[in-house]
Design a protein around this motif. Sequence first.
Motif, PDB file in Angstrom:
ATOM      1  N   GLU A 127       0.970  -1.224  -0.088  1.00  0.00           N
ATOM      2  CA  GLU A 127      -0.090   0.118   0.012  1.00  0.00           C
ATOM      3  C   GLU A 127       0.957   1.214   0.012  1.00  0.00           C
ATOM      4  OE1 GLU A 127      -3.877  -1.675   2.579  1.00  0.00           O
ATOM      5  OE2 GLU A 127      -2.124  -0.839   3.673  1.00  0.00           O
ATOM      6  N   LEU A 128       2.168   1.231   0.237  1.00  0.00           N
ATOM      7  CA  LEU A 128       2.817   2.473   0.418  1.00  0.00           C
ATOM      8  C   LEU A 128       3.147   3.039  -0.787  1.00  0.00           C
ATOM      9  CD1 LEU A 128       4.689   4.079   2.211  1.00  0.00           C
ATOM     10  CD2 LEU A 128       6.623   2.405   1.910  1.00  0.00           C
ATOM     11  N   PRO A 129       3.253   2.341  -1.977  1.00  0.00           N
ATOM     12  CA  PRO A 129       3.485   3.370  -2.970  1.00  0.00           C
ATOM     13  C   PRO A 129       2.122   4.092  -3.411  1.00  0.00           C
ATOM     14  CG  PRO A 129       4.349   1.228  -3.782  1.00  0.00           C
ATOM     15  CD  PRO A 129       3.584   1.130  -2.309  1.00  0.00           C
ATOM     16  N   GLY A 130       1.021   3.606  -3.085  1.00  0.00           N
ATOM     17  CA  GLY A 130      -0.340   4.356  -3.194  1.00  0.00           C
ATOM     18  C   GLY A 130      -0.352   5.558  -2.251  1.00  0.00           C
ATOM     19  N   TRP A 131       0.160   5.256  -0.874  1.00  0.00           N
ATOM     20  CA  TRP A 131       0.037   6.487  -0.070  1.00  0.00           C
ATOM     21  C   TRP A 131       1.060   7.423  -0.332  1.00  0.00           C
ATOM     22  CZ3 TRP A 131       3.418   8.856   3.136  1.00  0.00           C
ATOM     23  CH2 TRP A 131       3.050   9.522   4.023  1.00  0.00           C
ATOM     24  N   SER A 149       0.774  18.962  -4.891  1.00  0.00           N
ATOM     25  CA  SER A 149       0.915  19.184  -6.297  1.00  0.00           C
ATOM     26  C   SER A 149       2.154  18.658  -7.108  1.00  0.00           C
ATOM     27  CB  SER A 149       0.535  20.845  -6.288  1.00  0.00           C
ATOM     28  OG  SER A 149      -0.415  21.265  -5.813  1.00  0.00           O
ATOM     29  N   LEU A 150       2.613  17.832  -6.678  1.00  0.00           N
ATOM     30  CA  LEU A 150       3.698  16.932  -7.345  1.00  0.00           C
ATOM     31  C   LEU A 150       3.230  15.719  -8.265  1.00  0.00           C
ATOM     32  CD1 LEU A 150       5.809  16.834  -4.130  1.00  0.00           C
ATOM     33  CD2 LEU A 150       6.340  18.209  -5.951  1.00  0.00           C
ATOM     34  N   ARG A 151       3.989  15.470  -9.272  1.00  0.00           N
ATOM     35  CA  ARG A 151       3.664  14.335 -10.083  1.00  0.00           C
ATOM     36  C   ARG A 151       5.114  13.444 -10.379  1.00  0.00           C
ATOM     37  NH1 ARG A 151       2.003  17.112 -15.549  1.00  0.00           N
ATOM     38  NH2 ARG A 151       3.614  18.409 -14.797  1.00  0.00           N
ATOM     39  N   ALA A 152       4.770  12.398 -10.201  1.00  0.00           N
ATOM     40  CA  ALA A 152       5.934  11.247 -10.398  1.00  0.00           C
ATOM     41  C   ALA A 152       5.519  10.101 -11.030  1.00  0.00           C
ATOM     42  CB  ALA A 152       6.666  11.151  -9.005  1.00  0.00           C
ATOM     43  N   ASP A 153       6.301   9.599 -11.780  1.00  0.00           N
ATOM     44  CA  ASP A 153       5.958   8.508 -12.718  1.00  0.00           C
ATOM     45  C   ASP A 153       6.211   7.112 -11.789  1.00  0.00           C
ATOM     46  OD1 ASP A 153       8.771   7.486 -12.415  1.00  0.00           O
ATOM     47  OD2 ASP A 153       8.986   8.119 -14.526  1.00  0.00           O
ATOM     48  N   ARG A 154       5.732   6.044 -12.139  1.00  0.00           N
ATOM     49  CA  ARG A 154       5.653   4.782 -11.217  1.00  0.00           C
ATOM     50  C   ARG A 154       6.972   4.539 -10.665  1.00  0.00           C
ATOM     51  NH1 ARG A 154       2.532  -0.257 -13.620  1.00  0.00           N
ATOM     52  NH2 ARG A 154       1.060   1.272 -13.640  1.00  0.00           N
ATOM     53  N   ASP A 155       7.817   4.570 -11.559  1.00  0.00           N
ATOM     54  CA  ASP A 155       9.225   3.890 -10.941  1.00  0.00           C
ATOM     55  C   ASP A 155       9.654   5.272  -9.841  1.00  0.00           C
ATOM     56  OD1 ASP A 155       9.498   2.013 -12.733  1.00  0.00           O
ATOM     57  OD2 ASP A 155      10.510   3.045 -14.362  1.00  0.00           O
ATOM     58  N   ALA A 172       9.497   4.728  -2.340  1.00  0.00           N
ATOM     59  CA  ALA A 172       9.058   3.593  -1.350  1.00  0.00           C
ATOM     60  C   ALA A 172      10.237   2.734  -0.809  1.00  0.00           C
ATOM     61  CB  ALA A 172       7.630   2.875  -1.903  1.00  0.00           C
ATOM     62  N   ASP A 173      11.141   2.565  -1.723  1.00  0.00           N
ATOM     63  CA  ASP A 173      11.998   1.510  -1.331  1.00  0.00           C
ATOM     64  C   ASP A 173      13.134   2.188  -0.189  1.00  0.00           C
ATOM     65  OD1 ASP A 173      11.005  -0.599  -3.055  1.00  0.00           O
ATOM     66  OD2 ASP A 173      12.479   0.108  -4.647  1.00  0.00           O
ATOM     67  N   ARG A 174      13.369   3.458  -0.403  1.00  0.00           N
ATOM     68  CA  ARG A 174      14.213   4.316   0.212  1.00  0.00           C
ATOM     69  C   ARG A 174      13.663   4.324   1.628  1.00  0.00           C
ATOM     70  NH1 ARG A 174      17.803   7.502  -2.596  1.00  0.00           N
ATOM     71  NH2 ARG A 174      18.825   6.341  -4.197  1.00  0.00           N
ATOM     72  N   VAL A 175      12.584   4.465   1.803  1.00  0.00           N
ATOM     73  CA  VAL A 175      12.019   4.914   3.266  1.00  0.00           C
ATOM     74  C   VAL A 175      11.618   3.784   4.030  1.00  0.00           C
ATOM     75  CG1 VAL A 175      11.137   7.286   2.384  1.00  0.00           C
ATOM     76  CG2 VAL A 175       9.634   5.244   2.339  1.00  0.00           C
ATOM     77  N   LEU A 200       7.046   8.852   8.260  1.00  0.00           N
ATOM     78  CA  LEU A 200       7.572  10.146   8.704  1.00  0.00           C
ATOM     79  C   LEU A 200       8.629  10.556   7.869  1.00  0.00           C
ATOM     80  CD1 LEU A 200       7.630  12.552  10.508  1.00  0.00           C
ATOM     81  CD2 LEU A 200       9.134  11.157  11.987  1.00  0.00           C
ATOM     82  N   ALA A 201       9.542   9.719   7.422  1.00  0.00           N
ATOM     83  CA  ALA A 201      10.747   9.752   6.523  1.00  0.00           C
ATOM     84  C   ALA A 201      10.167  10.115   5.171  1.00  0.00           C
ATOM     85  CB  ALA A 201      11.591   8.830   6.392  1.00  0.00           C
ATOM     86  N   ALA A 202       9.050   9.348   4.733  1.00  0.00           N
ATOM     87  CA  ALA A 202       8.465   9.804   3.394  1.00  0.00           C
ATOM     88  C   ALA A 202       7.833  11.148   3.376  1.00  0.00           C
ATOM     89  CB  ALA A 202       7.539   8.626   3.114  1.00  0.00           C
ATOM     90  N   ALA A 203       7.182  11.469   4.321  1.00  0.00           N
ATOM     91  CA  ALA A 203       6.476  12.915   4.437  1.00  0.00           C
ATOM     92  C   ALA A 203       7.511  13.779   4.320  1.00  0.00           C
ATOM     93  CB  ALA A 203       5.682  12.775   5.784  1.00  0.00           C
ATOM     94  N   GLN A 204       8.879  13.787   5.104  1.00  0.00           N
ATOM     95  CA  GLN A 204       9.962  14.865   4.928  1.00  0.00           C
ATOM     96  C   GLN A 204      10.455  14.815   3.615  1.00  0.00           C
ATOM     97  OE1 GLN A 204      12.145  12.839   8.272  1.00  0.00           O
ATOM     98  NE2 GLN A 204      11.564  14.390   9.849  1.00  0.00           N
TER      99      GLN A 204
END
Length: 344
Positions: free
Chosen positions: A146-150, A159-165, A171-174, A179-183
């Motif tokens: 579920e993390l990639p969807g979150w 207001s950011l856009r990113a491709d699937r990769d 997701a892999d990094r965090v 909290l790390a993802a949000a930062q």
Amino acid sequence: MELKPEQLAARGITEPLHPVYLIAGPETLRVLEAADAVRAQARAQGIGEREVFDADGRDFDWGQLEASFNAPSLFSARRLVEVRLPGGKPGKEGAEVISAFCANPPPDVVLLITAGEWGKAYQGKWSDAIARVGVVAVAWAVKPHELPGWIESRLRGKSLRADRDAVQLLADRVEGNLLAAAQEIDKLALLSNGEVLDAERMESLVANAARYDVFRLTDAVLAGQGAQVSRILAGLRAEGDMVAGLMPMVVKELLRTAALARVQAGGGNLAAEMKAQGIWEAKQAPFKRALQRHASPARWDRFVAEASKIDRTAKGRGEGDAWVALERLLLAIADAKAVRLLVA
């Protein structure tokens, strides 16, 4: 009604406030942000008075909370009353106080209850009463799939856009650390210049939040994540870290937990001791899990003594392999089944 924490956070600040909110669950960031949204909504609607009650342990006097409901507001027409319920259960007396509030909510009080634990065993008539007149929002842990969807949803919110990769790379990094993802997403909002982020651009902008470091090591130990402990230790060793450089933080966290164990064993106020030691609310859960696995203060003293011995070995003043000894100690702390290898 029942909402997701994100739905609660997305509600407009001018929408009418409900009499009571219960926001609970193991995902601390989601709990904190949903509670912050309720506070912001209250401020926007002129609620300037706020009372906070830490209902941690049997010593909490629920009569104080009940008296607060009946007391007149001093500084504004309405008040926000917060109850922090780390264990997730109010007990018989607390359940009765909360249920009575929900049966006849005072017009000048908005009640906000937050809890760090939740599940079917925590539900009861008191939570059903909240759902009838207010809002229940449960912040379940975000599963790996579920993390990639979150992340994608949070990117859109900025207001950011990113491709699937690129999303998968973040997701892999965090590694599940919201909290790390949000930062990182907050940082991307400042650096991306409105462009669509591909994997290469994402990699150039984000820090390696999955980098193995001693802070994540101690968190994994206290949280009981044995496999993660071994991976982090292997990463630290591969990066050239020395055991002697890790031990000050390890010993510090063990000493703090030993002090908490003594307070808990003596029936003291664990929440107050955590505050006194500078352990803020979002960081308390791993300590509580560690104390559930090892409640004996004597055991924590043994862990501290073993860590001191490892520190001497790492500095050349004792025999043995400091890395092996450190892993054995940390796995014993992380897994109660493994403690027999270390503690008689």
